[in-house]
Design a protein around this motif. Structure first.
Motif, mmCIF file in Angstrom:
data_model
loop_
_atom_site.group_PDB
_atom_site.id
_atom_site.type_symbol
_atom_site.label_atom_id
_atom_site.label_comp_id
_atom_site.label_asym_id
_atom_site.label_seq_id
_atom_site.Cartn_x
_atom_site.Cartn_y
_atom_site.Cartn_z
ATOM 1 N N GLU A 106 0.919 -1.022 -0.282
ATOM 2 C CA GLU A 106 -0.467 -0.047 -0.180
ATOM 3 C C GLU A 106 0.582 1.209 0.286
ATOM 4 O O GLU A 106 1.854 1.250 1.104
ATOM 5 N N LYS A 107 0.247 2.197 -0.907
ATOM 6 C CA LYS A 107 1.494 3.097 -1.479
ATOM 7 C C LYS A 107 1.210 4.539 -0.412
ATOM 8 O O LYS A 107 2.331 5.122 0.590
ATOM 9 N N ASN A 108 0.280 4.563 0.830
ATOM 10 C CA ASN A 108 -0.025 5.159 1.904
ATOM 11 C C ASN A 108 -0.560 4.384 3.246
ATOM 12 O O ASN A 108 0.516 3.435 2.896
ATOM 13 N N ASP A 109 -0.997 5.309 4.063
ATOM 14 C CA ASP A 109 -1.703 3.926 5.079
ATOM 15 C C ASP A 109 -2.682 3.340 4.498
ATOM 16 O O ASP A 109 -3.373 3.044 3.686
ATOM 17 N N PHE A 110 -2.515 1.972 4.937
ATOM 18 C CA PHE A 110 -4.253 1.268 4.659
ATOM 19 C C PHE A 110 -4.961 1.531 5.116
ATOM 20 O O PHE A 110 -5.712 2.980 5.332
ATOM 21 N N THR A 168 -10.107 5.272 -0.648
ATOM 22 C CA THR A 168 -12.211 5.450 -0.688
ATOM 23 C C THR A 168 -12.427 4.691 0.460
ATOM 24 O O THR A 168 -13.388 4.438 1.154
ATOM 25 N N SER A 169 -11.622 4.259 0.661
ATOM 26 C CA SER A 169 -12.356 2.981 1.316
ATOM 27 C C SER A 169 -12.146 3.174 3.286
ATOM 28 O O SER A 169 -12.244 2.645 4.286
ATOM 29 N N SER A 170 -11.294 4.561 3.585
ATOM 30 C CA SER A 170 -11.898 5.351 4.540
ATOM 31 C C SER A 170 -13.746 6.730 4.770
ATOM 32 O O SER A 170 -13.132 7.454 5.523
ATOM 33 N N LYS A 171 -13.566 6.585 2.885
ATOM 34 C CA LYS A 171 -14.194 8.288 2.556
ATOM 35 C C LYS A 171 -15.638 7.420 2.046
ATOM 36 O O LYS A 171 -16.421 8.744 1.323
ATOM 37 N N SER A 172 -16.234 6.244 3.088
ATOM 38 C CA SER A 172 -17.592 6.203 2.659
ATOM 39 C C SER A 172 -18.426 6.252 3.026
ATOM 40 O O SER A 172 -18.742 7.407 3.934
ATOM 41 N N GLU A 229 5.487 2.079 -2.544
ATOM 42 C CA GLU A 229 4.389 2.051 -3.308
ATOM 43 C C GLU A 229 5.143 1.353 -4.611
ATOM 44 O O GLU A 229 6.048 1.699 -4.950
ATOM 45 N N VAL A 230 4.445 1.040 -5.307
ATOM 46 C CA VAL A 230 4.594 0.185 -6.745
ATOM 47 C C VAL A 230 5.079 1.255 -7.468
ATOM 48 O O VAL A 230 3.559 1.457 -8.037
ATOM 49 N N LYS A 231 6.243 0.863 -7.679
ATOM 50 C CA LYS A 231 6.579 2.095 -8.629
ATOM 51 C C LYS A 231 6.790 1.580 -10.400
ATOM 52 O O LYS A 231 6.391 1.883 -11.775
ATOM 53 N N ALA A 244 -11.750 -3.325 -10.687
ATOM 54 C CA ALA A 244 -12.002 -2.089 -10.077
ATOM 55 C C ALA A 244 -14.008 -1.989 -9.865
ATOM 56 O O ALA A 244 -13.874 -3.201 -10.522
ATOM 57 N N GLY A 245 -14.146 -0.964 -9.963
ATOM 58 C CA GLY A 245 -15.804 -0.432 -9.243
ATOM 59 C C GLY A 245 -16.151 -1.534 -7.954
ATOM 60 O O GLY A 245 -14.936 -1.341 -7.347
ATOM 61 N N GLY A 246 -17.091 -1.924 -8.169
ATOM 62 C CA GLY A 246 -17.811 -2.611 -6.934
ATOM 63 C C GLY A 246 -17.790 -1.629 -5.724
ATOM 64 O O GLY A 246 -17.927 -0.125 -5.700
ATOM 65 N N LYS A 247 -18.724 -2.303 -4.824
ATOM 66 C CA LYS A 247 -18.922 -1.786 -3.030
ATOM 67 C C LYS A 247 -17.705 -2.265 -1.993
ATOM 68 O O LYS A 247 -17.828 -3.286 -2.253
ATOM 69 N N LEU A 248 -17.918 -1.112 -1.067
ATOM 70 C CA LEU A 248 -17.161 -2.051 0.326
ATOM 71 C C LEU A 248 -17.787 -3.663 0.730
ATOM 72 O O LEU A 248 -17.496 -4.198 0.869
ATOM 73 N N THR A 249 -19.543 -3.278 0.300
ATOM 74 C CA THR A 249 -20.181 -4.368 0.905
ATOM 75 C C THR A 249 -20.068 -5.299 0.020
ATOM 76 O O THR A 249 -19.666 -7.042 0.412
ATOM 77 N N GLY A 250 -19.502 -5.555 -1.305
ATOM 78 C CA GLY A 250 -19.035 -6.714 -1.649
ATOM 79 C C GLY A 250 -17.961 -6.991 -1.865
ATOM 80 O O GLY A 250 -17.724 -7.909 -2.886
#
Ligand code: FAD
Length: 544
Positions: free
Chosen positions: A54-58, A62-66, A198-200, A375-381
């Motif tokens: 993970e390039k930043n924090d886990f 988007t996964s802390s902004k839902s 970070e994967v470069k 890509a796409g999808g939802k947290l729930t899925g």
């Protein structure tokens, strides 16, 4: 602090951890949001040697902004997305069973208003189909409500608008904590994971991808990992990751920004989670959480900098006006906003469709050199998405893996068997530690599960505060490196207790400086960045 059964997961000994993670992986996962974390857990349970980078924090994407709902998405029924609703709807109870301290049942009130999105008949029909598709047990199915009952459940709703209502079942969660718990669960199954890695670039054997070249933002040096297969679950960044593999690769994403605002219950004393009509025909959630209520979301096409996504004054104003349009709060203004957050949905492009109409379905892409992208999808899925990806990875593997799947797998290392056991645990801790007036036991247990008691006891034994004890836990077991990792994603203070975040940010930076053996300059810069972020989330520039 010692927690039996939990693997240490820290950045205190980064160099040794990175060195011992060298080796050949069956699978390397790029991106530590919910999608990558789900894949990591699924692959590790099947017995694969798997690594997440993970390039930043886990969960910092988007996964802390839902909206932090584990839901099928009632509005997708209007778009006739029955398959999506069935899939994500049924996943709700799986997530609740497997992580019940983090996935809570929540009754959602849908007020029926004059000229609104739903009539009583269409709402009742839609929610019945929703219940049916999601296999909701009969006692939890929707109830239609009279106007009086709606008023009783939510007295703040504007009386002149309400005609009746429907009450239905959803679940709410803490997206960032769900992500970190999935990663911790994968580590128990011998997976490896690094944040700030970070994967470069990619490495190749002949035409095929054989590994990744990363920049370790903590050690400030290049690190190479090798693996048989590579999955990109970079969320809104998947196009960018694909371009690092092939600069001519096509863009697959339509990015849509969603903002939320947080209000104090003193200013919007909401009793019920409510899914309501905004003045422009869109629908918005208002969800009580602790002493706060959060409102969201907006849905607008985003072409800006992916590392600088903010709730703007315009977004905040839109949400405030939506609230004022539905609830009796005429005095509410931008100045009452305590905090905000904004993220972008990595939606799959669909020609001719705007952000609100685009399907939330996930999709998998593969390149000739072997990079698999989801890509796409939802947290729930997340669980089903992970299963799909790992199934695909296995079809390309020459090894056989005979591990288990995730359907029945309890995510916490000391799980609650039932939701009632979770509630009883809170009550027992409240009785046991009732002298500690400042303790917010429901918050601690919903964040850390049964480890909440270890955090409380550690604070007592060491003569430190609960806040300090939480940091000792997240530092040692949840790979906290930056003060924001702790105050934004491990505790959620940045959103739901911003005054505490402000009060503590300097002490946290100093504590981390000592543990991570950094100098004063490092601490000053961390504290400054953190304070800037707190001010930005709190929209302080609008309040002067
Ligand atoms: P992300 O969480 O963005 O993770 C991708 C990660 O990849 C990031 O952390 C990023 O730093 C990392 N990365 C990128 N490039 C690299 C690289 N080169 N090297 C290493 N790492 C890299 N879904 C629901 O089910 N319920 C909801 O209530 C809900 N509400 C939503 C509200 C909003 C406003 C938004 C925007 C989305 C919402 N969603 C909801 C959807 C859900 O949040 C997303 O589908 C999900 O979080 C996406 O997760 P992800 O892991 O794919 O992406």
């Amino acid at each position: 602090m010692k927690v039996d059964g939990l693997k240490e997961f820290s950045n205190i000994d980064r160099s040794a951890n990175v060195t011992s993670a060298q080796g050949y992986y069956d699978l390397i996962v790029i991106g530590g949001g919910i999608t990558g974390a789900g894949i990591l857990l699924d692959a590790s349970l099947r017995g694969m040697k798997v690594l997440l980078l993970e390039k930043n924090d886990f969960a910092s994407g988007t996964s802390s902004k839902s909206t932090k709902l584990i839901h099928g998405g009632l509005r997708y029924l209007k778009q006739l997305e029955f398959g999506l609703v069935r899939e994500t709807g049924s996943e709700r109870s799986v997530a609740h069973k497997n992580a019940c301290h983090l996935v809570h049942p929540e009754k959602m009130l849908l007020p029926i208003v004059k000229n609104g999105s739903f009539s009583k008949f269409s709402a009742s029909l839609a929610v019945s189909v929703y219940d049916l598709l999601a296999n909701v047990p009969s006692e939890q199915r929707r109830k239609t409500l009279s106007k009086d009952k709606v008023n009783e459940l939510e007295p703040l709703l504007r009386d002149d608008l309400i005609k009746s209502g429907v009450l239905y079942s959803e679940y709410r969660t803490d997206d960032a904590r769900l992500t970190i718990e999935l990663i911790k669960a994968a580590l128990r199954n011998d997976a490896a994971a690094f944040n700030y890695m970070e994967v470069k670039k990619f490495t190749y054997e002949g035409e095929n991808i054989s590994g990744v070249i990363c920049w370790d933002h903590i050690q400030e040096k290049e690190i190479v990992f090798s693996g048989k297969q590579i999955v990109s679950s970079g969320g809104p960044w998947v196009d960018e990751v694909s371009k690092r593999e092939n600069k001519d690769s096509e863009s697959n994403l339509h990015l849509s920004k969603g903002s939320h605002i947080v209000l104090d219950k003193k200013d919007l004393n909401l009793r019920s989670s409510t899914y309501f009509d905004a003045f422009d025909g869109r629908m918005i959630f208002a969800i009580p959480r602790g002493r706060m209520v959060y409102i969201g979301t907006t849905d607008t096409t985003y072409n800006g900098d992916l590392d600088e996504i903010k709730c703007t004054e315009e977004d905040a104003e839109y949400l405030i006006n939506a609230v004022k349009g539905m609830f009796e709060v005429p005095e509410l203004s931008l100045k009452d906003i305590k905090s905000t957050w904004a993220g972008v949905r990595p939606l799959i492009k669909q020609k001719g469709k705007g952000p609100t109409e685009i399907s939330r379905k996930d999709e998998i892409f593969e390149t000739e050199s072997g990079l698999i992208t989801i890509a796409g999808g939802k947290l729930t899925g997340f669980r089903l998405m992970a299963e799909k990806v790992v199934d695909l990875v296995l079809t390309k593997s020459d090894k056989k893996f005979t591990g288990r799947d995730t359907k029945e797998y309890k995510i916490h290392h000391k799980p609650f068997e039932t939701y009632q056991a979770y509630l009883d645990f809170i009550e027992a801790l409240e009785r046991k530690y009732n002298t500690q007036e400042t303790l917010d036991i429901p918050f601690l247990v919903s964040s850390y599960g049964k480890d909440a008691e270890i955090i409380i006891k550690y604070a007592m034994d060491q003569g430190i505060t609960i806040d300090e004890s939480q940091l000792e836990y997240t530092k040692k077991y949840e790979a906290v490196y930056h003060p924001l990792d702790h105050i934004e994603r491990r505790t959620g203070w940045l959103y739901f207790d911003i005054d505490r975040a402000k009060l503590n940010h300097d002490v946290i930076a100093e504590n981390l400086r000592k543990s991570l053996k950094r100098n004063e300059e490092w601490k000053e810069s961390m504290a400054e960045v953190t304070l800037e972020q707190i001010k930005s989330n709190g929209l302080e520039e609008l309040k002067v």
